[in-house]
Design a protein around this motif. Structure first.
Motif, PDB file in Angstrom:
ATOM      1  N   GLN A  79      13.490  -1.322  -9.847  1.00 24.64           N
ATOM      2  CA  GLN A  79      12.621  -2.059 -10.763  1.00 24.64           C
ATOM      3  C   GLN A  79      11.738  -3.042 -10.004  1.00 24.64           C
ATOM      4  N   LEU A  80      12.327  -3.746  -9.047  1.00 25.73           N
ATOM      5  CA  LEU A  80      11.557  -4.702  -8.256  1.00 25.73           C
ATOM      6  C   LEU A  80      10.494  -4.007  -7.417  1.00 25.73           C
ATOM      7  N   ARG A  81      10.861  -2.880  -6.819  1.00 25.22           N
ATOM      8  CA  ARG A  81       9.882  -2.121  -6.032  1.00 25.22           C
ATOM      9  C   ARG A  81       8.713  -1.668  -6.906  1.00 25.22           C
ATOM     10  N   ALA A  82       9.018  -1.235  -8.120  1.00 30.78           N
ATOM     11  CA  ALA A  82       7.964  -0.799  -9.041  1.00 30.78           C
ATOM     12  C   ALA A  82       7.045  -1.965  -9.399  1.00 30.78           C
ATOM     13  N   LYS A  83       7.608  -3.142  -9.613  1.00 30.31           N
ATOM     14  CA  LYS A  83       6.791  -4.319  -9.918  1.00 30.31           C
ATOM     15  C   LYS A  83       5.875  -4.670  -8.749  1.00 30.31           C
ATOM     16  N   VAL A  84       6.421  -4.614  -7.542  1.00 37.26           N
ATOM     17  CA  VAL A  84       5.621  -4.907  -6.354  1.00 37.26           C
ATOM     18  C   VAL A  84       4.491  -3.895  -6.217  1.00 37.26           C
ATOM     19  N   GLN A  85       4.824  -2.626  -6.415  1.00 35.51           N
ATOM     20  CA  GLN A  85       3.812  -1.578  -6.302  1.00 35.51           C
ATOM     21  C   GLN A  85       2.715  -1.770  -7.354  1.00 35.51           C
ATOM     22  N   ASN A  86       3.094  -2.096  -8.576  1.00 38.57           N
ATOM     23  CA  ASN A  86       2.107  -2.345  -9.631  1.00 38.57           C
ATOM     24  C   ASN A  86       1.218  -3.529  -9.291  1.00 38.57           C
ATOM     25  N   ALA A  87       1.819  -4.580  -8.742  1.00 39.58           N
ATOM     26  CA  ALA A  87       1.037  -5.760  -8.364  1.00 39.58           C
ATOM     27  C   ALA A  87       0.045  -5.423  -7.262  1.00 39.58           C
ATOM     28  N   LYS A  88       0.473  -4.605  -6.299  1.00 41.72           N
ATOM     29  CA  LYS A  88      -0.425  -4.198  -5.216  1.00 41.72           C
ATOM     30  C   LYS A  88      -1.584  -3.384  -5.766  1.00 41.72           C
ATOM     31  N   GLU A  89      -1.302  -2.490  -6.689  1.00 41.15           N
ATOM     32  CA  GLU A  89      -2.353  -1.649  -7.267  1.00 41.15           C
ATOM     33  C   GLU A  89      -3.332  -2.479  -8.095  1.00 41.15           C
ATOM     34  N   MET A  90      -2.867  -3.538  -8.702  1.00 46.40           N
ATOM     35  CA  MET A  90      -3.735  -4.401  -9.523  1.00 46.40           C
ATOM     36  C   MET A  90      -4.700  -5.195  -8.663  1.00 46.40           C
ATOM     37  N   THR A  91      -4.340  -5.454  -7.409  1.00 45.55           N
ATOM     38  CA  THR A  91      -5.200  -6.256  -6.528  1.00 45.55           C
ATOM     39  C   THR A  91      -6.205  -5.403  -5.760  1.00 45.55           C
ATOM     40  N   LYS A  92      -6.127  -4.089  -5.908  1.00 43.33           N
ATOM     41  CA  LYS A  92      -7.071  -3.205  -5.185  1.00 43.33           C
ATOM     42  C   LYS A  92      -8.403  -3.168  -5.872  1.00 43.33           C
TER      43      LYS A  92
END
Length: 96
Positions: free
Chosen positions: A83-96
């Protein structure tokens, strides 16, 4: 930094842990420091009402989580990490 506690201070902390108030000496000391921060007049507004509100909300979440754990309502570590990895990945994608 190293801090040496008096015998009385150590006894108080050990008693709190033995009574089940805190799971460890470290948790008891952390709580004491949080309470100190909450009541101290720190420079730069670090004890602002927003910070104190955040601290209180965080404490309530931790207490709720402890109660859930005591009832056996826990998740496997791998589930939480996913779950934490998914949140981090989503946050990274939002900043692109």
């Amino acid at each position: 930094m190293q801090i040496t506690l008096s015998q009385e201070q150590t006894q108080v902390l050990e008693t709190l842990v033995k009574q089940g108030k805190y799971p460890s000496l470290e948790e008891a000391v952390n709580t004491a420091l949080l309470l100190l921060v909450e009541t101290a007049d720190l420079p730069n507004g670090d004890n602002s009402s927003e910070y104190v509100a955040w601290l209180d909300a965080t404490r309530q979440k931790i207490n709720a989580a402890r109660e859930q754990a005591e009832r056996g309502e826990v998740l496997e570590a791998e589930v939480v990490l996913a779950q934490l990895r998914a949140k981090v990945q989503n946050a990274k994608e939002m900043t692109k």
